[in-house]
Write an enzyme that holds these catalytic residues in place. Structure first.
Site, PDB file in Angstrom:
ATOM      1  N   TYR A   1       0.816  -1.213   0.000  1.00 26.82           N
ATOM      2  CA  TYR A   1       0.000   0.000   0.000  1.00 26.82           C
ATOM      3  C   TYR A   1       0.855   1.271   0.000  1.00 26.82           C
ATOM      4  O   TYR A   1       0.390   2.335  -0.385  1.00 26.82           O
ATOM      5  CB  TYR A   1      -0.934   0.028   1.211  1.00 26.82           C
ATOM      6  CG  TYR A   1      -2.044  -1.000   1.163  1.00 26.82           C
ATOM      7  CD1 TYR A   1      -2.290  -1.759   0.026  1.00 26.82           C
ATOM      8  CD2 TYR A   1      -2.852  -1.223   2.277  1.00 26.82           C
ATOM      9  CE1 TYR A   1      -3.305  -2.695  -0.004  1.00 26.82           C
ATOM     10  CE2 TYR A   1      -3.877  -2.157   2.245  1.00 26.82           C
ATOM     11  CZ  TYR A   1      -4.100  -2.888   1.102  1.00 26.82           C
ATOM     12  OH  TYR A   1      -5.109  -3.821   1.069  1.00 26.82           O
TER      13      TYR A   1
ATOM     14  N   LYS B   1       3.387 -15.212   2.000  1.00 23.57           N
ATOM     15  CA  LYS B   1       3.413 -16.041   0.788  1.00 23.57           C
ATOM     16  C   LYS B   1       4.861 -16.259   0.359  1.00 23.57           C
ATOM     17  O   LYS B   1       5.297 -15.834  -0.710  1.00 23.57           O
ATOM     18  CB  LYS B   1       2.601 -15.380  -0.326  1.00 23.57           C
ATOM     19  CG  LYS B   1       1.095 -15.489  -0.146  1.00 23.57           C
ATOM     20  CD  LYS B   1       0.575 -16.906  -0.420  1.00 23.57           C
ATOM     21  CE  LYS B   1       0.648 -17.232  -1.905  1.00 23.57           C
ATOM     22  NZ  LYS B   1       0.137 -18.597  -2.189  1.00 23.57           N
TER      23      LYS B   1
ATOM     24  N   ASP C   1      -2.902 -17.749   1.894  1.00 27.23           N
ATOM     25  CA  ASP C   1      -4.105 -18.287   1.264  1.00 27.23           C
ATOM     26  C   ASP C   1      -4.638 -19.491   2.035  1.00 27.23           C
ATOM     27  O   ASP C   1      -5.843 -19.625   2.259  1.00 27.23           O
ATOM     28  CB  ASP C   1      -3.863 -18.617  -0.205  1.00 27.23           C
ATOM     29  CG  ASP C   1      -2.630 -19.485  -0.443  1.00 27.23           C
ATOM     30  OD1 ASP C   1      -1.841 -19.686   0.505  1.00 27.23           O
ATOM     31  OD2 ASP C   1      -2.449 -19.946  -1.584  1.00 27.23           O
TER      32      ASP C   1
ATOM     33  N   ASP D   1      -5.261  -6.873   5.697  1.00 25.76           N
ATOM     34  CA  ASP D   1      -6.498  -6.223   5.266  1.00 25.76           C
ATOM     35  C   ASP D   1      -7.543  -7.276   4.905  1.00 25.76           C
ATOM     36  O   ASP D   1      -8.706  -7.218   5.335  1.00 25.76           O
ATOM     37  CB  ASP D   1      -6.193  -5.322   4.069  1.00 25.76           C
ATOM     38  CG  ASP D   1      -7.313  -4.334   3.759  1.00 25.76           C
ATOM     39  OD1 ASP D   1      -8.356  -4.365   4.437  1.00 25.76           O
ATOM     40  OD2 ASP D   1      -7.135  -3.525   2.832  1.00 25.76           O
TER      41      ASP D   1
ATOM     42  N   ASP E   1     -10.853  -8.905   7.468  1.00 25.44           N
ATOM     43  CA  ASP E   1     -12.242  -8.805   7.024  1.00 25.44           C
ATOM     44  C   ASP E   1     -12.910 -10.177   7.003  1.00 25.44           C
ATOM     45  O   ASP E   1     -14.102 -10.302   7.321  1.00 25.44           O
ATOM     46  CB  ASP E   1     -12.319  -8.158   5.639  1.00 25.44           C
ATOM     47  CG  ASP E   1     -12.224  -6.644   5.696  1.00 25.44           C
ATOM     48  OD1 ASP E   1     -12.154  -6.100   6.809  1.00 25.44           O
ATOM     49  OD2 ASP E   1     -12.211  -6.003   4.630  1.00 25.44           O
TER      50      ASP E   1
END
Length: 370
Positions: free
Chosen positions: A142, A193, A226, A250, A254
């Site tokens: 970001y 990852k 993942d 992020d 959620d």
């Protein structure tokens, strides 16, 4: 008795309504002599733009710098869609995070027994859920440079976002996670990852080193992000503290939020570096939900996430953990009695307004003092 200095930034939409219930609680705590708070109020987001044509003023930032904790409501709404990019409501929130150095975002996902049936997952999967996601907040993709969109001609463009992490950024967020785990169930799961991203390789390496060097008593496991997302939905109660980068944090937070049944129930904290001299951190506390302009002014907003965010301030900034425990218990008691705002209403429960829910929480707090 210590005096705690708070800056209240209600913001826009339902932010003003839910902040009013925090003010109600603060006023009661002061009146009863349970704790002592002084408060300043400021504008942020669209409200600040309407008044000063900026998302937050330098004067309000100075108040934030001088406070023991910032309590933040919500910002934004269609009214400000056309304002200049640098003055958009969200820019006020981003400036607070940047200027205060708030690098660690704490998002608890707690499923109260009374709300277990509100989740899209089976009751046995979520009932009793209590996990903490620690998201690195000021680095990663970001904020990394270069961040560009280039016109290649012939109707083609190329967009670039850059994932960047330095060792110190990973070390400090890892320490926050391990410290939290020691106060909880003593387990940290680090997610990245590393199989396809160099930043993931470094993340895994640094977290492992911090663990071995400083926190060998805490259980550490690594999962690919993942796979971690899949396991959050499959069996979330396997986790205690999850630490991850800005992008994956992020997304994963959620996912965890929806396990509990409603965004209206979820608080968060954003913490800065620990000051070695004072032992304190800059910090801001806010509900996860947005400004919800469609219901603003109707008395329908759920104030529990805002109140729980204040509870996190009691715990992490003000050294009032016992009072935070009481507030958590009061929220649970109100829900157990069947009181519900519209977002968590179900058959057989009692619909209440924003102010009625806030008043009920204060009454439960009062009962706990006897």
């Amino acid at each position: 008795m210590a005096t705690h200095k708070l800056l209240l930034l209600p913001g826009d939409g339902i932010g003003t309504e839910v902040m009013a219930e925090v003010t109600r609680l603060i006023d009661w705590l002061n009146a009863e002599g349970i704790a002592h708070f002084t408060t300043e109020h400021g504008l942020v987001g669209g409200a600040a733009y309407d008044a000063d044509k900026v998302a937050i003023t330098d004067a309000t930032m100075a108040l934030a710098e001088a406070s023991d904790a910032v309590i933040f409501g919500a910002v934004g709404g269609p009214k400000w869609d056309a304002v200049p990019y640098d003055a958009r409501p969200e820019a006020g929130l981003l400036r607070l995070r940047k200027d205060l150095g708030l690098f660690a975002n704490l998002r608890p996902a707690v499923c109260y027994p009374a709300l277990a049936d509100s989740s899209s997952l089976k009751r046995e999967v979520v009932e009793g859920l209590d996990i903490m996601i620690v998201r690195e907040l000021t680095g990663g993709v970001y904020f990394g440079e270069p961040k560009t969109i280039t016109d290649l001609g012939n109707g083609q463009k190329r967009a670039i976002d850059t994932q960047v992490y330095d060792t110190y950024e990973i070390e400090r967020i890892a320490r926050v996670a391990f410290d939290l785990a020691r106060k909880r169930r003593n387990k940290v799961t680090s997610m990245e990852k590393r199989n396809v991203m160099k930043s993931g390789v470094l993340w895994n390496e640094v977290v492992t080193q911090v663990h071995a060097r400083e926190f060998p008593d805490v259980q550490l496991e690594h999962q690919l992000a993942d796979s971690g997302g899949m396991n959050l939905v499959k069996w979330p109660k396997q986790f205690d503290v999850i630490v991850t980068d800005n992008l994956f944090g992020d997304m994963l937070s959620d996912i965890a939020a929806m396990l509990t049944g409603s965004l209206g129930m979820l608080p968060s904290a954003s913490l800065g570096e620990l000051n070695a001299k004072t032992g304190k951190r800059k910090a801001m506390y806010e509900p996860v939900h947005g400004s919800a302009p469609d219901i603003a002014g109707k008395g329908a907003a759920n104030p529990l996430a805002m109140l729980a965010s204040f509870g996190m301030a009691l715990r992490y900034s003000l050294d009032l953990g016992g009072l935070a425990d009481q507030l958590d218990a009061a929220i649970a008691a109100v829900l157990a009695k069947g009181l519900r705002t519209a977002d968590i209403k179900s058959e057989g429960t009692t619909a209440v307004s924003t102010s009625e829910m806030g008043e009920a929480v204060v009454k439960e707090m009062q009962a706990l003092q006897v």
